[in-house]
Every structure is written in structure tokens, then in C-alpha cells.
Design a protein around this motif. Sequence first.
Motif, PDB file in Angstrom:
ATOM      1  N   GLY A 253       0.818  -1.208   0.000  1.00 28.42           N
ATOM      2  CA  GLY A 253       0.000   0.000   0.000  1.00 28.42           C
ATOM      3  C   GLY A 253       0.850   1.255   0.000  1.00 28.42           C
ATOM      4  O   GLY A 253       2.088   1.211   0.039  1.00 28.42           O
ATOM      5  N   LEU A 254       0.190   2.399  -0.037  1.00 23.07           N
ATOM      6  CA  LEU A 254       0.849   3.700  -0.060  1.00 23.07           C
ATOM      7  C   LEU A 254       0.684   4.368   1.297  1.00 23.07           C
ATOM      8  O   LEU A 254      -0.424   4.783   1.668  1.00 23.07           O
ATOM      9  CB  LEU A 254       0.263   4.588  -1.154  1.00 23.07           C
ATOM     10  N   LYS A 255       1.781   4.444   2.038  1.00 23.64           N
ATOM     11  CA  LYS A 255       1.751   5.126   3.333  1.00 23.64           C
ATOM     12  C   LYS A 255       1.805   6.631   3.114  1.00 23.64           C
ATOM     13  O   LYS A 255       2.665   7.138   2.383  1.00 23.64           O
ATOM     14  CB  LYS A 255       2.924   4.681   4.197  1.00 23.64           C
ATOM     15  N   HIS A 256       0.896   7.348   3.750  1.00 23.62           N
ATOM     16  CA  HIS A 256       0.852   8.798   3.595  1.00 23.62           C
ATOM     17  C   HIS A 256       1.988   9.451   4.386  1.00 23.62           C
ATOM     18  O   HIS A 256       2.259   9.106   5.534  1.00 23.62           O
ATOM     19  CB  HIS A 256      -0.489   9.343   4.083  1.00 23.62           C
ATOM     20  N   ILE A 257       2.673  10.406   3.729  1.00 21.72           N
ATOM     21  CA  ILE A 257       3.770  11.119   4.383  1.00 21.72           C
ATOM     22  C   ILE A 257       3.458  12.597   4.551  1.00 21.72           C
ATOM     23  O   ILE A 257       3.617  13.162   5.634  1.00 21.72           O
ATOM     24  CB  ILE A 257       5.079  10.953   3.576  1.00 21.72           C
ATOM     25  N   TYR A 258       2.975  13.233   3.475  1.00 18.72           N
ATOM     26  CA  TYR A 258       2.869  14.702   3.515  1.00 18.72           C
ATOM     27  C   TYR A 258       1.809  15.163   2.531  1.00 18.72           C
ATOM     28  O   TYR A 258       1.689  14.630   1.425  1.00 18.72           O
ATOM     29  CB  TYR A 258       4.224  15.316   3.155  1.00 18.72           C
ATOM     30  N   ASP A 259       1.054  16.176   2.945  1.00 19.74           N
ATOM     31  CA  ASP A 259       0.071  16.832   2.090  1.00 19.74           C
ATOM     32  C   ASP A 259       0.690  18.137   1.587  1.00 19.74           C
ATOM     33  O   ASP A 259       1.000  19.030   2.374  1.00 19.74           O
ATOM     34  CB  ASP A 259      -1.207  17.110   2.879  1.00 19.74           C
ATOM     35  N   TYR A 260       0.894  18.245   0.276  1.00 21.82           N
ATOM     36  CA  TYR A 260       1.535  19.431  -0.291  1.00 21.82           C
ATOM     37  C   TYR A 260       0.636  20.676  -0.259  1.00 21.82           C
ATOM     38  O   TYR A 260       1.121  21.774  -0.540  1.00 21.82           O
ATOM     39  CB  TYR A 260       1.914  19.171  -1.746  1.00 21.82           C
ATOM     40  N   SER A 261      -0.644  20.494  -0.012  1.00 19.74           N
ATOM     41  CA  SER A 261      -1.623  21.596  -0.134  1.00 19.74           C
ATOM     42  C   SER A 261      -1.655  22.132  -1.559  1.00 19.74           C
ATOM     43  O   SER A 261      -1.772  23.342  -1.797  1.00 19.74           O
ATOM     44  CB  SER A 261      -1.307  22.723   0.859  1.00 19.74           C
ATOM     45  N   LEU A 262      -1.506  21.224  -2.514  1.00 16.83           N
ATOM     46  CA  LEU A 262      -1.603  21.548  -3.936  1.00 16.83           C
ATOM     47  C   LEU A 262      -2.717  20.706  -4.540  1.00 16.83           C
ATOM     48  O   LEU A 262      -2.933  19.556  -4.139  1.00 16.83           O
ATOM     49  CB  LEU A 262      -0.292  21.253  -4.663  1.00 16.83           C
ATOM     50  N   THR A 263      -3.414  21.277  -5.507  1.00 13.96           N
ATOM     51  CA  THR A 263      -4.508  20.568  -6.172  1.00 13.96           C
ATOM     52  C   THR A 263      -4.248  20.511  -7.663  1.00 13.96           C
ATOM     53  O   THR A 263      -3.853  21.510  -8.276  1.00 13.96           O
ATOM     54  CB  THR A 263      -5.853  21.268  -5.910  1.00 13.96           C
ATOM     55  N   GLY A 264      -4.474  19.345  -8.256  1.00 16.67           N
ATOM     56  CA  GLY A 264      -4.273  19.191  -9.689  1.00 16.67           C
ATOM     57  C   GLY A 264      -4.632  17.783 -10.112  1.00 16.67           C
ATOM     58  O   GLY A 264      -5.528  17.155  -9.550  1.00 16.67           O
ATOM     59  N   SER A 265      -3.927  17.270 -11.115  1.00 16.82           N
ATOM     60  CA  SER A 265      -4.146  15.910 -11.593  1.00 16.82           C
ATOM     61  C   SER A 265      -2.821  15.344 -12.052  1.00 16.82           C
ATOM     62  O   SER A 265      -1.804  16.054 -12.116  1.00 16.82           O
ATOM     63  CB  SER A 265      -5.149  15.888 -12.749  1.00 16.82           C
ATOM     64  N   SER A 266      -2.818  14.056 -12.375  1.00 12.15           N
ATOM     65  CA  SER A 266      -1.573  13.384 -12.751  1.00 12.15           C
ATOM     66  C   SER A 266      -0.961  13.953 -14.019  1.00 12.15           C
ATOM     67  O   SER A 266       0.225  13.769 -14.272  1.00 12.15           O
ATOM     68  CB  SER A 266      -1.824  11.885 -12.931  1.00 12.15           C
ATOM     69  N   SER A 267      -1.752  14.644 -14.833  1.00 12.30           N
ATOM     70  CA  SER A 267      -1.199  15.252 -16.051  1.00 12.30           C
ATOM     71  C   SER A 267      -0.460  16.546 -15.753  1.00 12.30           C
ATOM     72  O   SER A 267       0.229  17.081 -16.615  1.00 12.30           O
ATOM     73  CB  SER A 267      -2.321  15.515 -17.064  1.00 12.30           C
ATOM     74  N   ASP A 268      -0.589  17.048 -14.512  1.00 13.52           N
ATOM     75  CA  ASP A 268       0.127  18.257 -14.114  1.00 13.52           C
ATOM     76  C   ASP A 268       1.534  17.900 -13.636  1.00 13.52           C
ATOM     77  O   ASP A 268       1.813  16.757 -13.259  1.00 13.52           O
ATOM     78  CB  ASP A 268      -0.622  18.976 -12.988  1.00 13.52           C
ATOM     79  N   ASN A 269       2.419  18.908 -13.627  1.00 18.04           N
ATOM     80  CA  ASN A 269       3.765  18.741 -13.078  1.00 18.04           C
ATOM     81  C   ASN A 269       3.924  19.736 -11.938  1.00 18.04           C
ATOM     82  O   ASN A 269       4.392  20.850 -12.127  1.00 18.04           O
ATOM     83  CB  ASN A 269       4.817  18.989 -14.156  1.00 18.04           C
ATOM     84  N   GLN A 270       3.525  19.335 -10.754  1.00  9.63           N
ATOM     85  CA  GLN A 270       3.592  20.233  -9.616  1.00  9.63           C
ATOM     86  C   GLN A 270       4.749  19.934  -8.680  1.00  9.63           C
ATOM     87  O   GLN A 270       5.078  20.747  -7.825  1.00  9.63           O
ATOM     88  CB  GLN A 270       2.269  20.183  -8.841  1.00  9.63           C
TER      89      GLN A 270
END
Length: 861
Positions: free
Chosen positions: A52-69
Motif C-alpha cells: 500500500g501507499l503510506k501517507h507522508i505529507y500533504d503538499y496543499s496543492l490541487t491538480g491531476s496526474s497530467s500536471d507537473n507540480q
Amino acid sequence: MQKVRVPINSFQYGEISDSLLMRTDSPVYAQSAQRLENLIVMGEGAVKKRTGLKHIYDYSLTGSSSDNQSHLFKFVFDDNEEYVISVENAKVRCFRLLTDGTVSLVTTITSDVDGGALPFDDDYLQEYTAAQYGDVMFISHPLFAPRMLVRTSLTNFELETYSFDTRGDTSLLTDTAGTVDDDGITLLKTNADGSITSFPFDGALVSSGAARFGDEARRITVYLNNNSAPGNGMPFTINITIIGTNINGGFQNEIIPTNQGQSVLTYTSTNYFKTVTVIEVSQQIANFSLKAGISADRRFYQPIVTYQPYTKFHGSGVTLNPSAVSGTGITLTTSTNYWTSDHVGTIVRYHKSEILITGYTSATVVTGNVTDSLAARLTVINPLRTRDGSNVVEVTHINHGLKNGDAITVQNAAATGGINTGNLNVTDQVRSVIDDNTYTYQAGGNASSSEDGGGIVTISCHAPTTEWDEQSFSAVRGYPAAVVFHENRLCFGGTLAEPDTIWMSKLGSFFNFDVGTAADDESINLVAATGDSHEIRYMTSNRDLQVFTSTGELYVPTYLNQAITPTNAQIRMQTPYGTEFVAPASIDGATIFVQKNGRIIREYLYSDSEDAYTASAISTLASHLVESPKYLSVAHSGFGLPDSYAAFSLNNGDLILFSSNRAERRASWTRATTAGGFGSVIALHDRLFANVYDSNGKLHLCEFDSNIGLDFYIYKAYGTGSVNVSSVFANGSVVDVIEADGNTYLGEFTVSAGVINLTAHSAFANFYIGKKFTAKLVTNPIDASIGNGPSTGTTRGITNIIVDVKSTESMKVNSNDVIASSFTGKKEVKTLGYNRNPQVTIEQDKPLGLQINGIVAELIV
């Protein structure tokens, strides 16, 4: 009708394209599947549900996988000091991997050390390249000067602009005007027996008499104490002068004529510092004296040599005409349009003397400051040739670029052919140009003999010349696209103006790109002149220096028991495919890269039989999975398994995994999906980190960790039963909960007011809370060869399925629940139905363990 038992005893080739479904004759068909989703192919051929994917950090950024944030990079100092670096729009975040396995944000950078904004732009984040050495990571892209991410402590980083080494050229700085006596200087003399004598400088002659020097080499060191810096830290110069006779024995590799004094000047610009100047005397000196002092003369404020690459960008015959040999605000005029406003702040060289552009006037005129003077120190020793009875002196000046009538000033020439220094060192004009490397001028007196001499000579002039160049990296010409360390050199590759050029630093000197005289340790410049235009995108240090460009793959060969040097370095074209903006990575002895069209993945591998590199496609069997990869990283022994796995995040949000074992001739592809989509990925050894967008478009940093079948999962204690999950999950989100032993699935819960209510499960102390994902295996159509040929395409049915599993806690076979608690062994399932493509579908939609070792299907034809 006939019954045939068809075994699928391995999935070692992973998921294959449906274009191969008629290849029932191939061994690949019998050991692969039509779909492997959220399953990892093990080395033994079995498949296991991904971690599974363990959560580490919330960037406080919103977008989608097609974005490069965010573009993730690794930063590894040693096994206990490792970091994940997130480069974002005008920001850098640094996460430390703690020794207990947790990950913590330690630094967020929004400005550089000078307070300037960071140049990082999310429109180009995917294209950034990085290379690390020790405490410094270099980040490169054609649109900004390379940046250095510097670790200053265990928990702190700073960002600064890369700058080249500089120095003052002591052979050009001989003016001792402005000497100031200072008692902060101490002279240390090494005696014949190795002892050191110390005596302070008092502004007078330090010593005299031959008794201080014997026939052996002696050394005097000048040491300036920390607190003696004059002028509130203004730059200044240490001046050491030897005056005497019979000192021809050499001085710091410089020729010192008889009865001539020589000043040695060492530049520094640090407020409090220690400066050491060493004087070597290789034979006895008679009647000598030594004097030291400090000069605050402003001519020493700027270094005049910047060890950076330079290029002649101007066309053939284009001249540069400076208005003076020294000073500030001089005009620089070109014979054709050349300048732009972006040239302000760049350096041009006139006969290798530097001029800093300070103002733009027009396409042919700019203003600039001469760093020292437009004086060319001739590379040939004893470049002056006299003729008996003539005042005409012939000068050997390589690539002088001068013409008849150009004014010149001769400096530092020693007496030659009977013409004394005063008559040799004159201001005159070029009387006759003999060839590109030779011209004449008139001395102030006639020679009494024909002789080659003059020692080390400097020629100063400001006549129009074609011998000028410009710094290679700038806002005008662009900056390097690629950066890598190779054989103890820092290597840059590909600017906007020179997309096919590689620059290698001096050996062990990562800020010095001086090509010098092409000695083995000096800088190297290479151009991929293969007939095609190669835009360098990435370089990888492997067996050789591998070069990946927009139109092909090249390499700079490494030689057996021999380092790369300026005289043996070459770049060779190998394959013609070109590389997408996805950084290549090494796996199983090869370097894998994404072909320029974004639909094929190849491995760049040296073939001993062909004595060349090949670039075979490794994604042919699973071509349907490859859809515009964006990021690539390789986890060695990833997912808790012994094999290496290359993870590619795709533009559509999926993650595809490739594993290879060349020795056993097996390779496989699988896919991973999540409720959202994957962004940048980076691996540190066996740990794989990923930027992941959740179903609401929020970007999180996660790690593939443990056999917990949840994504974005967090670990929480029971507390009072109302467990706060607001740090990750929004109100209204449906989350799944597993009791902390990892085996008990408690079901789905809805987040309300930032919490979920677990009071019904008070018997448990700790929980994993996240989003479940489905693991799914779909076999290729079950086929068999019978007496009259293969059954492919005929109507047939599967009546019985045996699935061999291990540590499996939930499983459906063809939509039938067949395992509800932990089970290891063979599970038999009866099925009905006929069609032309009978398949076995195995699923698990609960966040529990699953491992499938093989299948046997009973086929009725």
C-alpha cells in the motif's frame, strides 16, 4: 467433447498486449496474463498484491496526474543521512528519512541565499536534471543558471547559483603602487634542516645576504593573520618582491631575468582570511633582499580569469572593437548586428582578456568594464626575435587577429639581442603582418645580435579583432540541460545555443572549466558532430558516459586503465531513437529510457560481440501499457522482494512496473492504479516514494510500504473512539480501516467533522486508515492443442479451476468468493459457461493479503 487440463505455472512475463493473443505457440503466452493490476511479479513467477501507499505529507496543492507540480529527486549523503527532495514551482521542500523509517519535512526553501526568487517553473519541472556529490546537489535546465542545493546541517538546506572558480592572473598584476606597510604579516622561512624560522614584517627590507639561502631549494611562506584585513574587508593584494642578482634559477615556474625584481600578488576578497604565498628559490642567491607589503590599489579588486567555458558564437570575419584597453564603461562595437539586451551581465573575452557587459546600446554597440586590461599574455616563451642591426622585432603571437597599423603596447619583455627593456617595452603599431601567428613592430633601438628572447611577454591593444568569444552559459545562449558526475568530473551537456556540446570540468575541480593546455587533468569540451542535430537531454554515468539526446543515443568511451583526458576524449553515435523528457535509469546492467514518441521503452546495453551499444525495445510484449511516461525510478529489492523494479508514472495517472533478470532470461510488466493518479516517483535503494493525487485532486507524498492493502494510509490509535483523520481525508470521504495487526478488515467508514467513529471496535488499540484498492488478474484465453490442432477460436468452456495461493485472506475467482480467511494451498473452483475466449479472472477488493502461485484450468473442447 474432450477435457484438457491447462497449467499456468508462472506469470514471469507479466501482462502482455492483446495483440499477442493468437501467439498460443509462444512460451510467453503460457506464462503471462492479459491483465495484472496492482500485482507484482515475483522472481519465482508468482504474483503478489502490491504494498500500500503510506501517507507522508500533504503538499496543499490541487491538480491531476497530467500536471507537473513536483519533481522528486533523491539526496543521499550516507546510509543514515538520506533525503527526498521535492522541486516545485518557485519552491523546494526537503524531507529527511529518519533512522526509525519515518519521513519528516526538514526544510522549505522559497528564496536563494541572496534573497532571490527560485527559478523553478512547473511548466518545465519534468525536464529538470540533477546530480549530487557530497553535500551539494546540482539542478540544471536550459532556462536558468545551474543551481546548487547545499546541505548545511542535518536538517537544513540552502539554494544558491552555481558560479565558476575565478582568480587574478599574477603575471599581469605587476603594479606595486599603493603599498601599505602592515605588521599583520609574518614571514616563515624553511631552513635546510627542515626547521622553520618566523620573523615579522615591519615594512622594511626583511633580510639580506646570501647566508640565508644555500644551494638547495629554499622556501619562504608569507602568512597574513586573520585580523589584519585592512579597509573593512575590502579586497587587496599581498606583494612579495625579490630583488638581487643571480636569481635565474626560477621563481614559481616564471622566468626572472638577471638583475630584475619580480612581484608576486595573491588576490582575495574575503573579510577575514589567511593568505599563503610561497616563494621557491632553486639555487643560491647573492646580495638579495626581500620585501613584503599590502596593496589596496583598486586594480586588484576584480579577478581577471573566470574558469568557465567560452564559445565563438559570431560568424567568420565579425570583429570586436573596444574603445580602450582598460577602464569602465568602454564601448564594444561589432562589425555586424550581434548584441541583445540579454547580454548585460555576461562576459566576453578580447584575446582572452575579460570584459563584463554592463549596458546595451544597440545591436552593434554595448558598454562594459575591463576586468584588468586588454593585455594578452603570449603563450610562447621568448616570443621576440631580433635582427642584428635592426630595430624591427618579430613577435610570435598565436592567432593574433591584428592588421597593419593597429596600435600595440609591449610589456614585461626582458632585454633581448642587445635591446634593453626600455626600448623593447614600447607603444608602437603593427608594422607588418607576416601570418596569423606573427607580426612585427619597431623597438626604440637597434639590436646588436639576432636572438629569440623576451621571456614572458604581454601585448596590450584594443584594435578590432576576430579573436574574441563569449561565455558559453548565459541568458542569451541558454544553460546546460543535463548534469552528471563522471570519472571525478562535473559534466554539463546541451545549452540552447550549443545543444550537442558536453563540457567536463577539470579533474576533481567541479567549478573549473579551464581547458588550459589540454593537460590530462584539464577541462574537456566535446561536440557531437555526427551529421545530425543532437539536443542533449540526459547523461548517465555507467560503464561509459552515456548521452541521451532528442535524436539518438551516444556515448563517451572509457578506456581500460586510463582516464578520460582532453586528448583521448571522443563522442560516438550509437543508436537513432531519441529520448523523451524522462530521465533514464539503470537496471539489470542496462540503462532503460523512453523513446522520443513516448510509446516504446528501450534498454541501452553494451554488446561485447558487436563492440557497440544496442537499444532493443523491452516494452514490445506490453506495448499497450506504455502511454506517455513522465517519470522513472528503479527500486532495488523493491516491494519487499529481492528483484529490482523500474517504476514509470504515466500521463494517465497509472504506474507501470518493469522487472528484469537477464541471467534467467525473464522480464515482466505490470500496472498499478490508485484512486486518483501517480505523479513523480523516486527510489532510494529499496524504498519507493511517489507523488500521488487523491480522488479530490490533492497532491500527497506517499511511500510504497508494508503489506497493508490501503493507499494514503495513516496509523492511528483508538483514543476515545473518535479518530481524527482530517490531515488526509475530507469530510464525506469513505475510508477503509484495518486493525493494526494487518489481518482484520473492519470495513468502510465515512469521515464526518474530520473524524471517523470507531467506538464499536474498542477492543483494538491501533488502526490503519486509508483507501482500499483492487488487485486483479485476468488470464489469457485458455487454449490447448488437441488431436486436430489448437482450440483457438472454437467454442469451449472451463469447468474446473485450481488456484495455488499463499497467505491469502480474500479472493474471488470468476466473481465467486472462494477465500474469506487466511489460506495457503490449492483452492478448487467449479465454473460453468462456454465462449470462444474463456478466461480466469481473480480479484481481491478488500485491503488484505494475496499471492497467486499458479493456476490449472480444466478445459472442455
